[in-house]
Design an enzyme around this catalytic site. Structure first.
Site, PDB file in Angstrom:
ATOM      1  N   LYS A  44       0.829  -1.217   0.000  1.00 49.75           N
ATOM      2  CA  LYS A  44       0.000   0.000   0.000  1.00 49.75           C
ATOM      3  C   LYS A  44       0.861   1.263   0.000  1.00 49.75           C
ATOM      4  CE  LYS A  44      -1.729   1.527   4.033  1.00 49.75           C
ATOM      5  NZ  LYS A  44      -1.544   2.906   4.508  1.00 49.75           N
ATOM      6  N   ASN A  45       1.813   1.326   0.925  1.00 49.78           N
ATOM      7  CA  ASN A  45       2.548   2.582   1.087  1.00 49.78           C
ATOM      8  C   ASN A  45       3.531   2.856  -0.049  1.00 49.78           C
ATOM      9  OD1 ASN A  45       1.034   3.171   3.299  1.00 49.78           O
ATOM     10  ND2 ASN A  45       2.549   2.461   4.796  1.00 49.78           N
ATOM     11  N   CYS A 138      -4.761  12.794  12.443  1.00 55.46           N
ATOM     12  CA  CYS A 138      -5.529  11.593  12.145  1.00 55.46           C
ATOM     13  C   CYS A 138      -5.584  10.729  13.397  1.00 55.46           C
ATOM     14  CB  CYS A 138      -4.947  10.841  10.961  1.00 55.46           C
ATOM     15  SG  CYS A 138      -3.503   9.900  11.385  1.00 55.46           S
ATOM     16  N   ARG A 143       0.606  14.340  13.284  1.00 62.22           N
ATOM     17  CA  ARG A 143       1.231  14.161  11.982  1.00 62.22           C
ATOM     18  C   ARG A 143       1.421  15.462  11.200  1.00 62.22           C
ATOM     19  NH1 ARG A 143      -1.165   8.674   9.409  1.00 62.22           N
ATOM     20  NH2 ARG A 143       0.855   8.614   8.410  1.00 62.22           N
ATOM     21  N   ASP A 330       3.782   0.033  12.234  1.00 61.07           N
ATOM     22  CA  ASP A 330       2.615  -0.546  11.566  1.00 61.07           C
ATOM     23  C   ASP A 330       2.371  -2.009  11.953  1.00 61.07           C
ATOM     24  OD1 ASP A 330       2.278   1.878  10.349  1.00 61.07           O
ATOM     25  OD2 ASP A 330       3.078   1.265   8.402  1.00 61.07           O
ATOM     26  N   ARG A 422      -9.013   0.219   4.211  1.00 62.50           N
ATOM     27  CA  ARG A 422      -8.008   1.164   3.699  1.00 62.50           C
ATOM     28  C   ARG A 422      -6.738   0.429   3.295  1.00 62.50           C
ATOM     29  NH1 ARG A 422      -6.302   5.537   7.572  1.00 62.50           N
ATOM     30  NH2 ARG A 422      -4.977   5.799   5.769  1.00 62.50           N
TER      31      ARG A 422
HETATM   32  N1  EPU Z   1       6.621  13.912  11.406  1.00 66.26           N
HETATM   33  C1  EPU Z   1       6.835  15.224  11.747  1.00 66.26           C
HETATM   34  N2  EPU Z   1       6.928  16.163  10.751  1.00 66.26           N
HETATM   35  C2  EPU Z   1       6.816  15.812   9.435  1.00 66.26           C
HETATM   36  C3  EPU Z   1       6.628  14.473   9.083  1.00 66.26           C
HETATM   37  C4  EPU Z   1       6.522  13.525  10.101  1.00 66.26           C
HETATM   38  O1  EPU Z   1       6.920  15.548  12.924  1.00 66.26           O
HETATM   39  O2  EPU Z   1       6.921  16.709   8.582  1.00 66.26           O
HETATM   40  C5  EPU Z   1       6.508  12.896  12.473  1.00 66.26           C
HETATM   41  C6  EPU Z   1       5.118  12.251  12.474  1.00 66.26           C
HETATM   42  O3  EPU Z   1       4.175  13.047  13.157  1.00 66.26           O
HETATM   43  C7  EPU Z   1       5.397  10.937  13.152  1.00 66.26           C
HETATM   44  C8  EPU Z   1       6.804  10.585  12.677  1.00 66.26           C
HETATM   45  O4  EPU Z   1       7.379  11.819  12.208  1.00 66.26           O
HETATM   46  O5  EPU Z   1       5.377  11.073  14.537  1.00 66.26           O
HETATM   47  C9  EPU Z   1       6.870   9.561  11.561  1.00 66.26           C
HETATM   48  O6  EPU Z   1       6.103   9.993  10.459  1.00 66.26           O
HETATM   49  P1  EPU Z   1       6.475   9.638   8.960  1.00 66.26           P
HETATM   50  O7  EPU Z   1       6.522  10.908   8.187  1.00 66.26           O
HETATM   51  O8  EPU Z   1       7.666   8.749   8.919  1.00 66.26           O
HETATM   52  O9  EPU Z   1       5.200   8.805   8.525  1.00 66.26           O
HETATM   53  P2  EPU Z   1       4.290   9.049   7.243  1.00 66.26           P
HETATM   54  O10 EPU Z   1       5.105   9.266   6.047  1.00 66.26           O
HETATM   55  O11 EPU Z   1       3.230  10.025   7.572  1.00 66.26           O
HETATM   56  C10 EPU Z   1       4.289   6.517   6.611  1.00 66.26           C
HETATM   57  C11 EPU Z   1       3.252   5.472   6.381  1.00 66.26           C
HETATM   58  C12 EPU Z   1       2.634   5.076   7.710  1.00 66.26           C
HETATM   59  C13 EPU Z   1       3.741   4.556   8.628  1.00 66.26           C
HETATM   60  C14 EPU Z   1       4.820   5.622   8.782  1.00 66.26           C
HETATM   61  C15 EPU Z   1       6.011   5.167   9.612  1.00 66.26           C
HETATM   62  C16 EPU Z   1       2.500   6.045   4.169  1.00 66.26           C
HETATM   63  C17 EPU Z   1       1.392   6.477   3.301  1.00 66.26           C
HETATM   64  N3  EPU Z   1       2.243   5.975   5.470  1.00 66.26           N
HETATM   65  O12 EPU Z   1       3.596   7.625   7.171  1.00 66.26           O
HETATM   66  O13 EPU Z   1       1.719   4.031   7.429  1.00 66.26           O
HETATM   67  O14 EPU Z   1       3.195   4.236   9.882  1.00 66.26           O
HETATM   68  O15 EPU Z   1       5.302   6.019   7.478  1.00 66.26           O
HETATM   69  O16 EPU Z   1       6.576   4.031   9.064  1.00 66.26           O
HETATM   70  O17 EPU Z   1       3.577   5.722   3.688  1.00 66.26           O
HETATM   71  C18 EPU Z   1      -0.081   2.596   7.849  1.00 66.26           C
HETATM   72  O18 EPU Z   1       0.171   2.047   6.765  1.00 66.26           O
HETATM   73  O19 EPU Z   1      -0.895   2.118   8.698  1.00 66.26           O
HETATM   74  C19 EPU Z   1       0.590   3.841   8.168  1.00 66.26           C
HETATM   75  C20 EPU Z   1       0.160   4.684   9.103  1.00 66.26           C
END
Ligand code: EPU
Length: 441
Positions: A44-45, A138, A143, A330, A422
């Site tokens: 998915k991701n 969310c 986030r 995850d 999802r």
């Molecule tokens: N964060 C910040 N600032 C930012 C970006 C992130 O503070 O600008 C923080 C977030 O709030 C969080 C941490 O950094 O506490 C990690 O967030 P990250 O950006 O790594 O996650 P993401 O890109 O929003 C993706 C996956 C998530 C998965 C995370 C961590 C996708 C679409 N989503 O999210 O997937 O948990 O990486 O591996 O790629 C899921 O599939 O259930 C899911 C939530």
């Protein structure tokens, strides 16, 4: 008082409140044994990031092994709203972003799918201007997107937020972003992907330090490279991108979903059933397999892309979620379900998202013994769980409740299936083929 279920209407025990709902629920009859082999879908991701990545290219891109999921459907809608043409045939998407007519993604779509914010990088790189609504918080945490924004600013974009919309534009006659050296305060998956995509079309070299190393980041990099992007180091903590003028058409297969695979490995462990999984990339499962082995199960590599779980007596272990190659957030909820039935005390620390322990209350309703303080849950193994009506609070929590339901005695009714849909393709069919007794009603 016994829980009573009438056509999706729940009367919670010891409660006056009746939750009316037309939403379907998943009824699971446990305990169950599973056998056979399950097919793992595309990640998915990866799919979501790669779909955003197609915006970088004005030729047609074919993506294969795309899972059929609600989130993927939402990303298709976002792309369509920007003027992209998409045709699909089973798990193949043909995406033509030749004429991106719009630079603004609609709020109602972005708010439903955080990953849609990732379109900001490619649209900005391609058109020199992009407007994307702030996705907001969310179920699992606030986030923010500050790291995405700071990365784009470092590459010369002017970014301001007005009325909840992030406006980004590149000043200058050629409207091209400029390569930069960017250190991420945290190895954010999304920020790494946004910056990496934007850098593929920037002028000069971009170096991303403390980059996320998740396999989905590497998959996105490989996809971009298949379109002619010059990217080195993806999958390590330093990614170097040399910008090119344009990217070309490609035909690219998405990697298997390591989180779906991990979820099925836990299904084998929690039901004490040996099952096989195909296709998987075993290296992507290293932290998950290591924990399963500590808990008392074996994971055997049957072939290069086929693994088999051989369950054993379950014992407690400690888990701390971390960026890859650490243990994935995850998989935290699914392992919590498993540890509720493992002998001894386990400690689970959630360090990635600040609000990702909401499944605890639901597992407690099934008889789990869990105490929470801050971001730490202490799970004391119990001899059995008992089926109960439960509410999914986010995607991975919903998977954890399904797993608990497979092992629990009696009927578990999982509500909130929109979360499950999802991110898990045909999970009911896949579990039923393995012998689980469950139905959506
Ligand atoms: N964060 C910040 N600032 C930012 C970006 C992130 O503070 O600008 C923080 C977030 O709030 C969080 C941490 O950094 O506490 C990690 O967030 P990250 O950006 O790594 O996650 P993401 O890109 O929003 C993706 C996956 C998530 C998965 C995370 C961590 C996708 C679409 N989503 O999210 O997937 O948990 O990486 O591996 O790629 C899921 O599939 O259930 C899911 C939530």
């Amino acid at each position: 008082m016994e829980d009573k279920t009438i056509k999706g209407t729940y009367i919670q025990p010891n409660s006056q409140s009746v939750i009316e709902s037309d939403d379907p629920v998943l009824e699971i009859l446990g305990p169950t044994s599973l056998k056979g082999e399950v097919t793992i879908s595309g990640a998915k991701n990866s799919a979501l990031a790669i779909m955003a990545g197609t915006l970088l290219c004005s030729d047609e891109c074919r993506i294969r092994n795309v899972p059929s999921l609600v989130d993927v459907g939402r990303m298709k809608q976002i792309l369509a709203s920007l003027g992209v043409k998409i045709t699909e045939d089973k798990d193949i998407l043909d995406i033509n972003a030749k004429e991106i007519g719009q630079t603004q993604a609609p709020y109602d779509l972005v708010s439903q799918l955080r990953a849609s914010f990732f379109v900001i990088g490619p649209v900005l790189a391609r058109l020199g201007v992009a407007r994307v609504p702030l996705p907001g918080g969310c179920a699992i945490g606030a986030r923010p997107v500050d790291l995405h924004v700071r990365g784009l600013q470092a590459m010369g974009a002017e970014v301001h937020i007005e009325h909840g919309i992030v406006h980004a534009c590149v000043k200058g006659s050629r409207s091209r972003l400029k390569g930069a050296k960017i250190y991420l305060d945290y190895p954010s998956v999304g920020a790494t992907e946004t910056i990496m995509m934007a850098a593929t079309l920037a002028e000069g070299e971009t170096i991303i330090e403390n980059a996320a190393q998740e396999p989905e980041v590497e998959d996105l990099a490989n996809f971009c490279r298949s379109m002619g992007a010059k990217i080195r180091g993806a999958g390590t903590n330093t990614i170097i991108v040399s910008g090119v003028e344009r990217l070309h058409s490609t035909d690219y297969p998405i990697i298997p979903d390591r989180i779906e695979a991990g979820t099925f490995l836990v299904a084998g462990a929690i039901t004490q059933s040996p099952i096989s999984l195909y296709p998987v990339i075993p290296e992507h499962l290293t932290p998950v397999i290591a924990k399963l082995e500590e808990i008392g199960c074996q994971v055997i590599l049957e072939e290069s892309k086929r693994v088999r779980i051989v369950p054993g007596a379950l014992r407690a272990t400690d888990i701390e979620t971390l960026p890859y190659p650490g243990f994935p957030t995850d998989m935290q909820a699914q392992f919590m379900a498993l540890l509720t039935l493992s002998e001894g005390n386990s400690m689970i620390s959630e360090t990635v998202f600040e609000n990702r322990l909401r499944h605890v209350a639901e597992l407690q309703r099934m008889g789990a013994d869990i105490k929470v303080k801050g971001n730490v849950a202490v799970v004391k193994g119990v001899p059995f769980l008992s089926g109960a009506p439960v509410m999914a609070t986010d995607l991975r929590a919903s998977a954890a409740l399904v797993l608990a339901g497979l092992a629990a005695q009696g009927k578990t009714v999982v509500q909130g299936l929109h979360h499950l849909d999802r991110g898990y393709e045909n999970i009911e069919d896949k579990l039923r083929q393995l012998g689980a007794k469950l139905q959506r009603v």
